[in-house]
Design a protein around this motif. Structure first.
Motif, short mmCIF file in Angstrom:
data_model
loop_
_atom_site.label_atom_id
_atom_site.label_comp_id
_atom_site.label_asym_id
_atom_site.label_seq_id
_atom_site.Cartn_x
_atom_site.Cartn_y
_atom_site.Cartn_z
N ASN A 1 -6.40 -0.65 4.83
CA ASN A 1 -6.42 -1.25 3.49
C ASN A 1 -6.11 -2.74 3.53
O ASN A 1 -6.72 -3.53 2.80
CB ASN A 1 -5.42 -0.53 2.57
CG ASN A 1 -5.90 0.84 2.15
OD1 ASN A 1 -7.10 1.05 1.96
ND2 ASN A 1 -4.99 1.78 2.00
N ALA A 2 -5.16 -3.13 4.39
CA ALA A 2 -4.79 -4.54 4.47
C ALA A 2 -5.92 -5.36 5.10
O ALA A 2 -6.19 -6.50 4.67
CB ALA A 2 -3.51 -4.69 5.28
N GLU B 1 2.96 -6.47 14.33
CA GLU B 1 3.96 -5.73 13.59
C GLU B 1 5.32 -6.42 13.69
O GLU B 1 5.76 -6.79 14.77
CB GLU B 1 4.08 -4.31 14.13
CG GLU B 1 5.08 -3.45 13.37
CD GLU B 1 5.17 -2.04 13.90
OE1 GLU B 1 6.08 -1.29 13.46
OE2 GLU B 1 4.34 -1.68 14.76
N GLU C 1 0.83 -1.20 0.00
CA GLU C 1 0.00 0.00 0.00
C GLU C 1 0.87 1.26 0.00
O GLU C 1 2.07 1.21 0.30
CB GLU C 1 -0.92 0.00 1.24
CG GLU C 1 -1.80 -1.23 1.37
CD GLU C 1 -2.87 -1.31 0.31
OE1 GLU C 1 -3.13 -0.30 -0.35
OE2 GLU C 1 -3.46 -2.40 0.14
N SER C 2 0.25 2.38 -0.31
CA SER C 2 0.95 3.66 -0.25
C SER C 2 0.53 4.48 0.96
O SER C 2 1.19 5.45 1.32
CB SER C 2 0.69 4.46 -1.54
OG SER C 2 -0.70 4.74 -1.67
N HIS C 3 -0.60 4.09 1.60
CA HIS C 3 -1.10 4.83 2.76
C HIS C 3 -2.15 3.97 3.48
O HIS C 3 -2.61 2.96 2.94
CB HIS C 3 -1.75 6.15 2.32
CG HIS C 3 -2.96 5.96 1.45
ND1 HIS C 3 -2.87 5.59 0.13
CD2 HIS C 3 -4.29 6.06 1.72
CE1 HIS C 3 -4.08 5.48 -0.39
NE2 HIS C 3 -4.95 5.76 0.55
N GLY D 1 0.94 -6.94 5.20
CA GLY D 1 0.93 -5.61 4.61
C GLY D 1 2.28 -4.92 4.73
O GLY D 1 3.02 -5.14 5.70
N ASN D 2 2.60 -4.11 3.73
CA ASN D 2 3.78 -3.24 3.81
C ASN D 2 3.55 -2.02 2.93
O ASN D 2 2.63 -1.97 2.13
CB ASN D 2 5.06 -3.97 3.44
CG ASN D 2 5.03 -4.68 2.09
OD1 ASN D 2 5.93 -5.43 1.79
ND2 ASN D 2 4.04 -4.45 1.25
N ILE D 3 4.38 -1.03 3.12
CA ILE D 3 4.30 0.20 2.33
C ILE D 3 5.18 0.04 1.10
O ILE D 3 6.40 -0.07 1.21
CB ILE D 3 4.73 1.42 3.16
CG1 ILE D 3 3.77 1.61 4.35
CG2 ILE D 3 4.73 2.67 2.29
CD1 ILE D 3 2.33 1.90 3.96
N LEU E 1 -2.15 1.70 5.83
CA LEU E 1 -1.80 0.30 5.66
C LEU E 1 -2.75 -0.64 6.40
O LEU E 1 -3.25 -1.61 5.82
CB LEU E 1 -0.36 0.07 6.15
CG LEU E 1 0.16 -1.38 6.08
CD1 LEU E 1 0.10 -1.90 4.67
CD2 LEU E 1 1.58 -1.46 6.64
#
Length: 426
Positions: free
Chosen positions: A353-354, A392, A346-348, A368-370, A350
């Motif tokens: 969206n994840a 995390e 993702e870009s934002h 998830g990761n950026i 996270l």
């Protein structure tokens, strides 16, 4: 305050705390042993070099002492041992003995239980239950193929030794074929893998990695910045954990991890076909690849050129089949026989969206990761999301994160396995 333990440079070394006896028998491949010794030390191991008389014809003990930082042993009558029992003292200290190179002659000595020089005597005297023996064969192709050598290798394995593979290529004698000792980096990877907990033993893991490439015309296409490093690290970590691993890789220029079967693809449809061919036999599917969401509806057969009008070409797009959702919808995944793991770059936002992607794709675990922080990088930070919440994994090397992820997957699989399977899980 920054936690230095989580900084990339502060990560644990792969062989920290391990004491390796590195044995050299006679062969030109001794020149590779110098680099292997250096690699073992850099990985955190202490290395005690033991050489046969023949090995000293190819490389000097002085060289190996300089690289290991310890005196080299070559005689069972070495006066540095107060009790004159170097074969006992040196073998008892070891976490493993690695013979590299292991010549045809030395393999025969091991099978026969010979003890007429220090190195073979140490192999015979080592405690079988706690000091494993790893051998890296090195010899001419005809010697390697000889029935006697193959019988000896089979017997050596039956006796409990771990026989590493051999390389294929040009040999010092001028011939070409099997029998070369593996390269130092390959041996180091195998030795590190040997010590890893086998939490996925018996599992068949299917991993996708890298970008896809969707052709616009013969010279242009749509792709993304994914390097494939995370997926390749996961493939390596799964193999280290004892799994049989198949890696479906998009167009990347990365070396295939040791012991991993690689399938190269280009487009999303290519990747879908390759995944479909292997998913039926897999028990774990890890969709790391950054697959293009859309592709040109019809790629031009010729290069699309500018005509000077300033008008841009009109491209029509069609949506690619969702590979993760397709696999997650298979009966094996629905019944729990195939554990599916998705990735979200993702870009934002996270977490939000994840979480939404995990529910949409119907997978038990979403990572998830950026994207801008990970594409092309050697380090990353991950966010693991399942039905219970999120976990995390702080920034670390991608290999370190891959090993943590593999342990998390193994733990989740064990927790949700049927009672009858839990009793037999390795």
């Amino acid at each position: 305050m920054t936690n230095q333990a989580n900084e990339p440079g502060a990560e644990a070394l792969d062989l920290a705390g391990k004491h390796i006896v590195l044995g050299l028998s006679g062969g030109i491949a001794c020149y590779k042993s110098a680099e292997l010794c250096r690699g073992l030390v850099k990985a955190g191991a202490t290395v005690q070099v033991v050489m046969t008389e023949a090995a000293a014809q190819f490389i000097t003990p002085v060289t190996m002492q300089a690289l290991s930082g310890r005196p080299v042993y070559s005689s069972q009558w070495d006066g540095r041992e107060p009790n004159s029992m170097a074969h006992i003292n040196l073998s008892r200290e070891a976490d493993a003995m690695v013979i590299a190179p292991c010549s045809a002659d030395f393999i025969a000595r091991l099978v026969q239980g010979r003890a007429d020089e220090l190195l073979s005597l140490m192999c015979l005297a080592r405690p079988l239950d706690r000091v494993p023996l790893l051998v890296a064969p090195a010899m001419n192709r005809e010697m390697y193929a000889h029935p006697a050598t193959q019988r000896n290798l089979a017997q050596l394995q039956a006796d409990g030794a771990c026989v590493l593979g051999v390389g294929v290529g040009s040999q010092a004698c001028g011939e070409t074929g099997d029998g070369r000792m593996l390269e130092p980096d390959e041996l180091l990877e195998d030795i590190i893998a040997f010590f890893m907990p086998k939490v996925l033993k018996g599992q068949r893991v299917l991993v996708t990695a890298g970008p896809t490439y969707e052709a616009i015309d013969p010279v242009r296409g749509i792709t993304n910045l994914s390097s494939g490093k995370m997926g390749f690290a996961i493939a390596r970590a799964a193999r280290e954990a004892g799994a049989e691993v198949t890696l479906v890789a998009g167009p990347v220029s990365l070396a295939t991890p040791r012991g991993v079967t690689r399938v190269d693809v280009k487009s999303a449809s290519n990747m879908l076909s390759a995944v479909a061919a292997h998913a039926q036999s897999a028990t774990v599917f890890i969709a790391t690849a950054a697959v293009a969401d859309w592709r040109p509806a019809a790629a031009s057969a010729q290069k699309i050129k500018k005509d000077g009008s300033g008008q841009t070409p009109q491209l029509q797009f069609t949506e690619n089949t969702d590979i993760l959702a397709t696999v997650a919808g298979l009966p094996a995944a629905q019944t729990g026989r195939l554990f599916c793991v998705g990735f979200a770059a993702e870009s934002h936002d996270l977490l939000e969206n994840a979480q939404a992607k995990r529910l949409r794709k119907k997978v038990p675990l979403l990572v998830g990761n950026i994207g801008p922080d990970t594409f092309g990088q050697d380090h990353n930070a991950l966010l693991l999301i399942d039905a219970q919440g999120s976990l995390e994994l702080p920034r670390a090397s991608k290999l370190s994160l891959a090993r943590q992820l593999v342990r998390e997957i193994a733990g989740r699989m064990a927790a949700c396995a049927p009672t009858d399977q839990k009793a037999t899980t390795p």
